[in-house]
Design a protein around this motif. Sequence first.
Motif, mmCIF file in Angstrom:
data_model
loop_
_atom_site.group_PDB
_atom_site.id
_atom_site.type_symbol
_atom_site.label_atom_id
_atom_site.label_comp_id
_atom_site.label_asym_id
_atom_site.label_seq_id
_atom_site.Cartn_x
_atom_site.Cartn_y
_atom_site.Cartn_z
ATOM 1 N N THR A 76 -18.322 62.876 20.418
ATOM 2 C CA THR A 76 -18.564 62.308 19.091
ATOM 3 C C THR A 76 -19.772 61.385 19.106
ATOM 4 O O THR A 76 -20.615 61.424 18.196
ATOM 5 C CB THR A 76 -17.323 61.550 18.601
ATOM 6 N N LEU A 77 -19.884 60.574 20.132
ATOM 7 C CA LEU A 77 -21.045 59.684 20.247
ATOM 8 C C LEU A 77 -22.327 60.497 20.390
ATOM 9 O O LEU A 77 -23.368 60.153 19.808
ATOM 10 C CB LEU A 77 -20.857 58.756 21.439
ATOM 11 N N ARG A 78 -22.255 61.579 21.139
ATOM 12 C CA ARG A 78 -23.432 62.440 21.292
ATOM 13 C C ARG A 78 -23.834 63.039 19.941
ATOM 14 O O ARG A 78 -25.026 63.109 19.609
ATOM 15 C CB ARG A 78 -23.130 63.556 22.294
ATOM 16 N N ALA A 79 -22.849 63.456 19.150
ATOM 17 C CA ALA A 79 -23.151 64.027 17.834
ATOM 18 C C ALA A 79 -23.797 62.990 16.925
ATOM 19 O O ALA A 79 -24.736 63.293 16.179
ATOM 20 C CB ALA A 79 -21.866 64.563 17.196
ATOM 21 N N MET A 80 -23.321 61.753 16.969
ATOM 22 C CA MET A 80 -23.951 60.696 16.186
ATOM 23 C C MET A 80 -25.403 60.504 16.599
ATOM 24 O O MET A 80 -26.307 60.383 15.754
ATOM 25 C CB MET A 80 -23.213 59.368 16.398
ATOM 26 N N ALA A 81 -25.644 60.476 17.902
ATOM 27 C CA ALA A 81 -26.996 60.256 18.411
ATOM 28 C C ALA A 81 -27.931 61.389 18.011
ATOM 29 O O ALA A 81 -29.079 61.157 17.623
ATOM 30 C CB ALA A 81 -26.955 60.104 19.928
ATOM 31 N N GLU A 82 -27.454 62.624 18.079
ATOM 32 C CA GLU A 82 -28.287 63.766 17.718
ATOM 33 C C GLU A 82 -28.625 63.748 16.236
ATOM 34 O O GLU A 82 -29.726 64.130 15.821
ATOM 35 C CB GLU A 82 -27.573 65.061 18.093
ATOM 36 N N HIS A 83 -27.668 63.279 15.421
ATOM 37 C CA HIS A 83 -27.883 63.270 13.975
ATOM 38 C C HIS A 83 -28.999 62.308 13.579
ATOM 39 O O HIS A 83 -29.692 62.526 12.579
ATOM 40 C CB HIS A 83 -26.574 62.887 13.271
ATOM 41 N N VAL A 84 -29.170 61.227 14.337
ATOM 42 C CA VAL A 84 -30.169 60.207 13.969
ATOM 43 C C VAL A 84 -31.363 60.223 14.920
ATOM 44 O O VAL A 84 -32.125 59.265 14.969
ATOM 45 C CB VAL A 84 -29.533 58.802 13.942
ATOM 46 N N ALA A 85 -31.527 61.303 15.643
ATOM 47 C CA ALA A 85 -32.567 61.355 16.677
ATOM 48 C C ALA A 85 -33.954 61.063 16.128
ATOM 49 O O ALA A 85 -34.800 60.483 16.820
ATOM 50 C CB ALA A 85 -32.549 62.721 17.354
ATOM 51 N N GLU A 86 -34.214 61.454 14.877
ATOM 52 C CA GLU A 86 -35.558 61.283 14.326
ATOM 53 C C GLU A 86 -35.695 59.997 13.504
ATOM 54 O O GLU A 86 -36.778 59.704 13.008
ATOM 55 C CB GLU A 86 -35.909 62.495 13.457
ATOM 56 N N GLU A 87 -34.611 59.239 13.331
ATOM 57 C CA GLU A 87 -34.683 58.041 12.492
ATOM 58 C C GLU A 87 -35.265 56.851 13.243
ATOM 59 O O GLU A 87 -36.159 56.180 12.769
ATOM 60 C CB GLU A 87 -33.285 57.691 11.959
ATOM 61 N N ASP A 88 -34.710 56.596 14.406
ATOM 62 C CA ASP A 88 -35.145 55.422 15.162
ATOM 63 C C ASP A 88 -34.772 55.653 16.614
ATOM 64 O O ASP A 88 -33.746 55.164 17.089
ATOM 65 C CB ASP A 88 -34.466 54.161 14.595
ATOM 66 N N GLY A 89 -35.627 56.409 17.313
ATOM 67 C CA GLY A 89 -35.321 56.793 18.683
ATOM 68 C C GLY A 89 -35.074 55.624 19.617
ATOM 69 O O GLY A 89 -34.073 55.612 20.344
ATOM 70 N N PRO A 90 -35.919 54.610 19.638
ATOM 71 C CA PRO A 90 -35.692 53.486 20.559
ATOM 72 C C PRO A 90 -34.371 52.764 20.314
ATOM 73 O O PRO A 90 -33.666 52.410 21.266
ATOM 74 C CB PRO A 90 -36.900 52.572 20.293
ATOM 75 N N THR A 91 -34.038 52.536 19.046
ATOM 76 C CA THR A 91 -32.768 51.864 18.748
ATOM 77 C C THR A 91 -31.601 52.731 19.155
ATOM 78 O O THR A 91 -30.604 52.253 19.731
ATOM 79 C CB THR A 91 -32.675 51.521 17.253
#
Length: 207
Positions: free
Chosen positions: A4-19
């Motif tokens: 689930t955490l991985r899915a969240m990260a993939e969903h926002v990959a282009e929003e704010d990569g460093p954060t």
Amino acid sequence: MDDTLRAMAEHVAEEDGPTRDRLLALAGAAPARADARDALTEWLTAVGRPLWQQEMAAYALALAGDPRAFETLVFLLNHRDPVRGERAAEGLFALADPRTGRAAAALAGNALRTAYALHPVRLLTRLRAPEAAPTLSALLRRLLAGPEHHWPVARACVEGLAALADPGCRPLLTDALAHPPLRPAAEVALCALPSPEPAASPELPGA
């Protein structure tokens, strides 16, 4: 990494990569390090943080067993975005906070938020909380009466009562048979209930 955490990260990959990468690093360290959990908690309380950052932080804290995730996850449990609600339910189940059953019951029973009650209902069922059967019964009774039936939520109530196997729900589930969207689930639910006890034969005089 948790799926689930991985899915969240993939969903926002282009929003704010460093954060995102910072949050993932803290999430990985959170189970073993108090400073990582404290840093994640700052994401929950800081003003102006995007919701996706708060969501990731709360979920990571839940996986680490930190009760400071509780309020944020409860807020997200009946979010209008059903994916967020589902993820919040997963986080709350993992957190296993004793307050969860009461909070989920309050959300499920809120007549103003019935359209978003699916995940609170499912979480109550999964927890098998003491509040589950009374809350699901009251909600289903209200939905059967209409005028808004919210069939996915009503079906989740029927399925939940089947999983809980509360024999007191038999009359309510029988009423659900009259509604075509609920009939298949209600039939399964009725079969899952314990068989009713046969009535005792009256004792004859002089026996």
